[in-house]
Design an enzyme around this catalytic site. Structure first.
Site, short mmCIF file in Angstrom:
data_model
loop_
_atom_site.label_atom_id
_atom_site.label_comp_id
_atom_site.label_asym_id
_atom_site.label_seq_id
_atom_site.Cartn_x
_atom_site.Cartn_y
_atom_site.Cartn_z
N CYS A 15 -10.15 8.28 0.29
CA CYS A 15 -11.24 8.14 -0.49
C CYS A 15 -10.71 7.57 -1.82
O CYS A 15 -9.61 7.93 -2.56
CB CYS A 15 -11.85 9.30 -0.78
N ARG B 213 -9.39 12.28 -7.85
CA ARG B 213 -8.28 13.40 -7.62
C ARG B 213 -7.81 13.43 -6.47
O ARG B 213 -7.12 14.69 -6.42
CB ARG B 213 -9.57 14.65 -7.66
N ASP C 265 -11.81 8.80 -4.59
CA ASP C 265 -12.14 9.89 -5.53
C ASP C 265 -10.77 9.93 -6.43
O ASP C 265 -9.57 9.81 -5.96
CB ASP C 265 -12.21 11.01 -4.94
N CYS D 222 -15.94 16.04 -0.71
CA CYS D 222 -16.14 14.41 -0.95
C CYS D 222 -17.75 14.25 -1.18
O CYS D 222 -18.42 14.58 -0.54
CB CYS D 222 -15.56 13.87 0.18
N HIS E 94 -11.16 14.22 2.11
CA HIS E 94 -10.89 15.58 1.25
C HIS E 94 -12.19 16.21 1.09
O HIS E 94 -13.25 15.89 1.09
CB HIS E 94 -10.58 14.88 -0.11
#
Length: 220
Positions: free
Chosen positions: A51, A55, A53, A110, A107
């Site tokens: 992803c 993080r 993302d 999400c 994750h």
């Protein structure tokens, strides 16, 4: 959390460039030949499909170094057979870099998956999230039995990674590699932002025997 927000507020265009210089200086103190070795070429054994993302950085959460993992990221780590960007990365990874492992990693928490589970209209991204809604439709019977919203979202994250791995296995790129005897495995993982730990979803394949018959290709 307050310290993190404070840190992010201090990030500017110029601070990024200064940070780069500081990183180079610190890295060279530890290894004078570090960048010479990086510039000589890459031979990563792993392709990571994850992803976007911020993080979920592949190297940090697996404790690996630059050069160890070839990375493709998009919103909610979606894998579709018509995504030319992903397919280009997959083709290069398998046929040029000769990676040994392909990991589709979702994750928990999400935002893309959460958005797909809702009935809200978000705009252009709705067309991308439709792929996740299709996965929900395939697994609707199971999903309908999960009443807790958090657990439903977590399970959807897992199913999205599992179906993504299955889609990787079904590509002609991966199946051709297997047909020619190339050592290659495909896996599905889910990462927890709360604990930092990765869950192996126990969906792995290392040959066409693990591919659904309808997706199997014959090579002359």
């Amino acid at each position: 959390m307050a310290n993190q927000h404070k840190h992010q507020e201090n990030i500017t265009y110029d601070s990024l460039l200064e940070g780069n210089k500081a990183w180079v200086e610190e890295t060279l103190k530890l290894d004078k030949g570090y960048f010479d070795k990086l510039a000589a070429g890459q031979n990563p054994p792993v392709l990571w499909i994850g992803c976007s993302d911020s993080r979920v950085p592949a190297n940090q959460i697996t404790n690996t170094l630059p050069g160890d993992i070839f990375v493709h990221r998009n919103i909610a780590n979606v894998v579709t057979h018509s995504d030319m960007s992903l397919l280009s990365v997959l083709d290069y990874s398998v046929n040029v870099l000769k990676v040994k492992h392909i990991i589709v990693c979702g994750h928990y928490g999400c935002g893309g998956v959460a958005a797909a589970l809702s009935n809200k209209e978000f705009g252009l991204i709705d067309n991308w999230l439709r792929h996740i809604k299709d996965i929900y439709r395939i697994h609707e019977r199971e999903m309908s039995t999960i009443k807790d919203p958090q657990r439903r979202a977590d399970r959807m994250v897992e199913l999205n990674a599992i179906e993504g791995a299955a889609n990787v296995m079904s590509t002609s790129i991966v199946q051709n590699a297997w047909a020619t005897g190339q050592s290659l495995s495909v896996h599905a993982w889910a990462y927890s932002l709360k604990t930092g730990l990765i869950t192996d979803l126990k969906v792995s394949a290392s040959s066409a025997d693990d591919v659904s018959p309808v997706f199997k290709l014959k090579f002359d």
